[in-house]
Design an enzyme around this catalytic site. Structure first.
Site, short mmCIF file in Angstrom:
data_model
loop_
_atom_site.label_atom_id
_atom_site.label_comp_id
_atom_site.label_asym_id
_atom_site.label_seq_id
_atom_site.Cartn_x
_atom_site.Cartn_y
_atom_site.Cartn_z
N GLN A 100 0.82 -1.21 0.00
CA GLN A 100 0.00 0.00 0.00
C GLN A 100 0.85 1.26 0.00
O GLN A 100 0.51 2.25 -0.66
CB GLN A 100 -0.95 0.00 1.21
CG GLN A 100 -2.10 -0.97 1.09
CD GLN A 100 -3.06 -0.62 -0.03
OE1 GLN A 100 -3.16 0.52 -0.46
NE2 GLN A 100 -3.79 -1.62 -0.51
N ARG A 125 13.10 2.72 7.54
CA ARG A 125 14.41 2.51 8.15
C ARG A 125 15.51 2.72 7.11
O ARG A 125 15.48 2.14 6.03
CB ARG A 125 14.49 1.10 8.73
CG ARG A 125 15.81 0.77 9.41
CD ARG A 125 15.68 -0.54 10.17
NE ARG A 125 15.28 -1.62 9.28
CZ ARG A 125 16.13 -2.35 8.56
NH1 ARG A 125 17.43 -2.09 8.60
NH2 ARG A 125 15.68 -3.34 7.79
N ALA A 173 1.23 -6.01 12.28
CA ALA A 173 2.12 -6.41 13.37
C ALA A 173 3.14 -5.32 13.67
O ALA A 173 3.44 -5.03 14.84
CB ALA A 173 2.83 -7.71 13.01
N HIS A 223 -6.35 0.47 7.19
CA HIS A 223 -6.95 -0.76 7.73
C HIS A 223 -7.34 -0.44 9.17
O HIS A 223 -6.56 0.17 9.91
CB HIS A 223 -5.93 -1.89 7.67
CG HIS A 223 -6.48 -3.26 7.91
ND1 HIS A 223 -7.82 -3.58 7.76
CD2 HIS A 223 -5.87 -4.42 8.31
CE1 HIS A 223 -7.99 -4.86 8.03
NE2 HIS A 223 -6.84 -5.38 8.38
N ASP A 251 -13.13 -6.90 5.95
CA ASP A 251 -11.86 -7.14 5.27
C ASP A 251 -11.28 -8.50 5.67
O ASP A 251 -10.92 -9.31 4.81
CB ASP A 251 -10.88 -6.02 5.59
CG ASP A 251 -9.61 -6.11 4.78
OD1 ASP A 251 -9.66 -5.79 3.58
OD2 ASP A 251 -8.57 -6.50 5.32
#
Length: 404
Positions: A97, A117, A157, A180, A264
């Site tokens: 996304q 990062r 996560a 989401h 979803d």
């Protein structure tokens, strides 16, 4: 099983899907056209209607249920540029996304920066896509510091894992954006408790980031859900719809964070991926057990579905596909669909309960938190790749004329 009628219908449908004027039609005009082709006489049905609302929102009648819909035409590019002229959109994460939405925002001329990062894989991929370190590519902390709208597009996560570090930087006046509803809805497990003094909005494209990007480049636009979790400024919904268009949506449905994440997770595990894969496997295995060759079993299970019949459904609906097939195929399909529904509905009810109760979230968080997550995932993908059905499918796809 497909007849000559089906072939003609497919060619007609594909022409409709690829014709430029179809891509340029707005959602509302498409709904109101009420002129889809039919192969058999059909009873006259009520068409969807809309009435103009403030700021371009339309109320659409979906089979007797009225819902609010927003369109790309409500936010032309000049209006988007004016609306976001004082904003810096900080996109955190550059996965599927992040890639699609970020490039669309950049192509729309908005001030967007990427935060990942430094020197990691996402950093390198961002550079390949033309993001420049120190100009519009930064480490996460610096991107959040510069941003006024923080687009948290990390994995579910990773959002949970990084939240203790990110939350203090979400200061008053910023807006938090999700694609989401997972993290805030299941906050008891993710620990993502949003600050109380900022707007929190959602734009959830109904497809992968690759699809978001592809449809944008084709001039079409994906459909998305928009929602508001927290409205401090009184303009959160307006901001969400503007962001929806900016990232590449063609039209948007208004929903809630809860309904977005429930539908979803449920859809992914059901008809969109898990359920359909299970049906493919079951049908293929029965054909093979009864002496059919791998090529025949694959063609009758997957190839005809994806290459011939599903495009008919996408173009004009299930009734159109039935009308495009032979009498024998049509009769059998209608009869057996009721049997499949009665047998599958209890399983789908079990699935929805597992989603709503948080069991699917628990499993996802537990799996994604494993130190060997990537190795375990790759092992599962290898097992799928090595299934006979998909090895046969690779050979079948190589025979398509466009792949010659």
């Amino acid at each position: 099983m497909a007849s000559k009628t089906a072939s003609r219908a497919l060619r007609s449908s594909l022409k409709q899907l690829s014709a430029p004027r179809v891509q340029q039609r707005t959602f509302v005009s498409a709904v109101n056209a009420a002129s889809r082709p039919t192969l058999l006489p059909a009873a006259k049905t009520a068409t969807a209607t809309f009435q103009q609302q403030s700021r371009g929102a339309k109320t659409i009648d979906f089979a007797g249920h009225k819902e609010k819909v927003f369109e790309r035409d409500d936010w032309p590019r000049d209006k988007l540029l004016e609306y976001f002229k004082n904003d810096t959109l900080a996109l955190i994460g550059y996965g599927s996304q992040g890639h699609g939405q970020g490039l669309n925002l950049r192509d729309n001329g908005l001030n967007v920066i990427v935060g990942v990062r430094k020197n990691g894989q996402s950093w390198k991929e961002a550079i390949q896509d033309g993001w420049q370190p120190g100009k519009n590519l930064f480490e996460v902390d610096e991107a959040i510091k510069q941003g006024t709208i923080i687009m948290n597009l990390l994995s579910d996560a990773a959002q949970s894992e990084t939240w203790p570090h990110i939350k203090p930087m979400l200061t008053k006046g910023k807006t938090l954006y999700f694609s989401h509803g997972f993290s805030p809805v299941f906050k008891d497990q993710t620990k993502v408790e949003v600050p109380s003094d900022i707007d929190v909005i959602l734009v959830a494209p109904k497809g992968s980031g690759r699809t978001v990007r592809t449809l944008f480049k084709e001039g079409r636009g994906i459909n998305s859900s928009v929602a508001v979790w927290q409205d401090v400024t009184g303009k959160a919904l307006e901001k969400a719809t503007a962001m929806g268009v900016a990232v590449g949506s063609g039209y948007m449905y208004e929903t809630t964070f809860e309904k977005e994440v429930y539908s979803d997770l449920y859809g992914e595990r059901g008809c969109l991926m898990g359920g359909i894969h299970g049906m493919f496997l079951a049908q293929y295995e029965v054909l093979r057990e009864n002496g059919h060759s791998p090529s025949e079993a694959f063609n009758e299970t997957v190839e005809e579905a994806t290459q011939s019949l599903y495009p008919l459904i996408a173009a004009n609906g299930m009734d159109y596909m039935y009308a495009a097939c032979s009498t024998t195929a049509r009769r059998g399909a209608i009869d057996w669909s009721a049997k499949f529904k009665s047998n599958l509905k209890p399983l789908f009810q079990e699935l929805y309960k597992s989603v709503k109760d948080g069991e699917e979230t628990r499993r996802t968080m537990e799996y994604a938190g494993r130190p060997d997550y990537r190795e375990a995932f790759e092992k599962e993908m290898e097992e799928i790749r090595e299934l006979e059905i998909w090895r046969a499918g690779k050979a079948v796809r190589s025979l398509r004329p466009e792949n010659a």
